[in-house]
Design a protein around this motif. Sequence first.
Motif, PDB file in Angstrom:
ATOM      1  N   THR A   1     -44.578   6.334  62.454  1.00 53.34           N
ATOM      2  CA  THR A   1     -45.472   5.997  61.346  1.00 53.34           C
ATOM      3  C   THR A   1     -44.903   4.795  60.617  1.00 53.34           C
ATOM      4  OG1 THR A   1     -46.147   8.306  61.072  1.00 53.34           O
ATOM      5  CG2 THR A   1     -46.537   6.828  59.230  1.00 53.34           C
ATOM      6  N   LEU A   2     -45.672   3.727  60.514  1.00 52.33           N
ATOM      7  CA  LEU A   2     -45.208   2.491  59.889  1.00 52.33           C
ATOM      8  C   LEU A   2     -45.492   2.528  58.398  1.00 52.33           C
ATOM      9  CD1 LEU A   2     -44.069  -0.391  60.114  1.00 52.33           C
ATOM     10  CD2 LEU A   2     -46.404  -1.177  60.582  1.00 52.33           C
ATOM     11  N   MET A   3     -44.444   2.274  57.603  1.00 57.16           N
ATOM     12  CA  MET A   3     -44.562   2.183  56.141  1.00 57.16           C
ATOM     13  C   MET A   3     -44.033   0.825  55.718  1.00 57.16           C
ATOM     14  SD  MET A   3     -45.833   5.100  55.102  1.00 57.16           S
ATOM     15  CE  MET A   3     -45.465   5.068  53.356  1.00 57.16           C
ATOM     16  N   LEU A   4     -44.861   0.067  54.988  1.00 59.49           N
ATOM     17  CA  LEU A   4     -44.475  -1.258  54.512  1.00 59.49           C
ATOM     18  C   LEU A   4     -44.132  -1.194  53.037  1.00 59.49           C
ATOM     19  CD1 LEU A   4     -47.174  -3.519  56.234  1.00 59.49           C
ATOM     20  CD2 LEU A   4     -44.870  -2.978  57.044  1.00 59.49           C
ATOM     21  N   CYS A   5     -43.096  -1.913  52.639  1.00 57.33           N
ATOM     22  CA  CYS A   5     -42.739  -2.016  51.226  1.00 57.33           C
ATOM     23  C   CYS A   5     -42.358  -3.457  50.924  1.00 57.33           C
ATOM     24  CB  CYS A   5     -41.589  -1.064  50.880  1.00 57.33           C
ATOM     25  SG  CYS A   5     -40.103  -1.299  51.885  1.00 57.33           S
ATOM     26  N   TRP A   6     -42.692  -3.899  49.718  1.00 64.85           N
ATOM     27  CA  TRP A   6     -42.457  -5.287  49.326  1.00 64.85           C
ATOM     28  C   TRP A   6     -41.318  -5.429  48.326  1.00 64.85           C
ATOM     29  CZ3 TRP A   6     -46.778  -4.018  51.767  1.00 64.85           C
ATOM     30  CH2 TRP A   6     -47.391  -4.970  52.586  1.00 64.85           C
ATOM     31  N   SER A   7     -40.585  -4.376  48.069  1.00 61.18           N
ATOM     32  CA  SER A   7     -39.418  -4.442  47.193  1.00 61.18           C
ATOM     33  C   SER A   7     -38.473  -3.298  47.547  1.00 61.18           C
ATOM     34  CB  SER A   7     -39.831  -4.353  45.717  1.00 61.18           C
ATOM     35  OG  SER A   7     -40.378  -3.086  45.425  1.00 61.18           O
ATOM     36  N   LEU A   8     -37.204  -3.456  47.185  1.00 64.40           N
ATOM     37  CA  LEU A   8     -36.221  -2.405  47.439  1.00 64.40           C
ATOM     38  C   LEU A   8     -36.508  -1.170  46.588  1.00 64.40           C
ATOM     39  CD1 LEU A   8     -32.977  -4.583  47.584  1.00 64.40           C
ATOM     40  CD2 LEU A   8     -34.194  -3.546  49.498  1.00 64.40           C
ATOM     41  N   GLU A   9     -37.032  -1.377  45.402  1.00 66.98           N
ATOM     42  CA  GLU A   9     -37.391  -0.249  44.550  1.00 66.98           C
ATOM     43  C   GLU A   9     -38.499   0.589  45.179  1.00 66.98           C
ATOM     44  OE1 GLU A   9     -38.661   0.596  39.887  1.00 66.98           O
ATOM     45  OE2 GLU A   9     -38.507  -1.453  40.672  1.00 66.98           O
ATOM     46  N   GLU A  10     -39.466  -0.085  45.783  1.00 69.02           N
ATOM     47  CA  GLU A  10     -40.537   0.641  46.460  1.00 69.02           C
ATOM     48  C   GLU A  10     -40.001   1.417  47.666  1.00 69.02           C
ATOM     49  OE1 GLU A  10     -44.929  -0.283  48.480  1.00 69.02           O
ATOM     50  OE2 GLU A  10     -43.645  -1.927  47.760  1.00 69.02           O
ATOM     51  N   ALA A  11     -39.067   0.814  48.395  1.00 67.94           N
ATOM     52  CA  ALA A  11     -38.468   1.503  49.539  1.00 67.94           C
ATOM     53  C   ALA A  11     -37.711   2.755  49.096  1.00 67.94           C
ATOM     54  CB  ALA A  11     -37.534   0.556  50.281  1.00 67.94           C
ATOM     55  N   GLY A  12     -36.950   2.642  48.010  1.00 69.67           N
ATOM     56  CA  GLY A  12     -36.248   3.808  47.491  1.00 69.67           C
ATOM     57  C   GLY A  12     -37.196   4.899  47.023  1.00 69.67           C
ATOM     58  N   ARG A  13     -38.329   4.501  46.441  1.00 69.99           N
ATOM     59  CA  ARG A  13     -39.305   5.492  45.984  1.00 69.99           C
ATOM     60  C   ARG A  13     -39.938   6.225  47.163  1.00 69.99           C
ATOM     61  NH1 ARG A  13     -41.849   2.350  43.014  1.00 69.99           N
ATOM     62  NH2 ARG A  13     -43.732   1.935  44.231  1.00 69.99           N
ATOM     63  N   TYR A  14     -40.165   5.520  48.272  1.00 66.29           N
ATOM     64  CA  TYR A  14     -40.698   6.184  49.465  1.00 66.29           C
ATOM     65  C   TYR A  14     -39.714   7.232  49.991  1.00 66.29           C
ATOM     66  CZ  TYR A  14     -44.626   2.934  49.951  1.00 66.29           C
ATOM     67  OH  TYR A  14     -45.782   2.237  49.756  1.00 66.29           O
ATOM     68  N   LEU A  15     -38.437   6.874  50.048  1.00 71.68           N
ATOM     69  CA  LEU A  15     -37.432   7.823  50.532  1.00 71.68           C
ATOM     70  C   LEU A  15     -37.339   9.037  49.615  1.00 71.68           C
ATOM     71  CD1 LEU A  15     -34.617   5.321  51.587  1.00 71.68           C
ATOM     72  CD2 LEU A  15     -36.180   6.565  53.089  1.00 71.68           C
ATOM     73  N   GLU A  16     -37.389   8.798  48.306  1.00 73.76           N
ATOM     74  CA  GLU A  16     -37.366   9.905  47.359  1.00 73.76           C
ATOM     75  C   GLU A  16     -38.582  10.815  47.528  1.00 73.76           C
ATOM     76  OE1 GLU A  16     -35.054   7.895  43.526  1.00 73.76           O
ATOM     77  OE2 GLU A  16     -37.234   8.139  43.537  1.00 73.76           O
ATOM     78  N   SER A  17     -39.746  10.199  47.718  1.00 76.44           N
ATOM     79  CA  SER A  17     -40.979  10.988  47.821  1.00 76.44           C
ATOM     80  C   SER A  17     -40.972  11.861  49.064  1.00 76.44           C
ATOM     81  CB  SER A  17     -42.195  10.053  47.836  1.00 76.44           C
ATOM     82  OG  SER A  17     -42.256   9.287  46.646  1.00 76.44           O
TER      83      SER A  17
END
Length: 289
Positions: A184-200
């Motif tokens: 499953t491909l997940m795109l993020c445009w900032s490191l903060e967004e990437a961290g929020r995806y991992l947390e979620s």
Amino acid sequence: MSNNEQNESTWKIPSLEEIEKQKATSSKPKTLFFKSKQSANTTNQDSSTPHAAVTATNATTGAAQNKVITNITQQNNKPNYRRTVGNTILVSPNQQKNPVLKFIRNVPYEPSESIKVDYVVGQTTGVIYLSLRYHRLYPTYIYDRLNNVKHLYVTRILLVYVDAENYHDAVREINRIAILSDFTLMLCWSLEEAGRYLESYKAFENTGADLIRERVENDYLAKMTDCLTNIRSVNKTDVLTLLSNFGSLKNVMEASTEELSLCPGFGEQKVKRIQRVWKQPFLINKKKA
């Protein structure tokens, strides 16, 4: 040879001085005299039993001490962390310097050398992290990573950090790789967004789909509001106005243009949009060739 001399040579009776001297100088158990062979054997067996028990106890104690020393040595050699199963994100050693870890604040994480993905955010969920800039420098890297972990997890996530311009062609290529590898491909445009995806992913690991499913009330007003607000420029106040004046959806559909225009807040354009909905077909008929 006299009887006394024969007895002395047979029994070897020591003198009192020899007995006292033997007590003072010898650390061995007492020598028992005037015992038959059977009694002597029984005595030796009885005396060896506590000695064997002491020896076994000493061996057990020594093994326990060695085990404690070994455990202390192993604890000193281990990194300063403890694994708590079930509530932490496991991080691969090659990701410990990734700046995205600074933005994982709501969920604990810890390093783990036993995982083959970059992040484990659930018992059956693994994440591969990829920077688009790194992908342009090493195009074959992601192929090997995805192939190595293709069958390890039920849910496999490819988290791509878009940190480069003109990313459309590269993202299209990565999307194709993800589909072929069942990721499953997940795109993020900032490191903060990437961290929020991992947390979620970790926070909602054991949560059902009902949490993100739209909740629709069962009462009549909620259903009417959900239905009529799909019409452009019709809001919740307009729905209340229609129901208070006409009572039901059927009466609203059968109302004339003049009757709808008398309702407060209903202008000519809004009335036309409402009436157009009743006449619009649900299915569009295909033109025959």
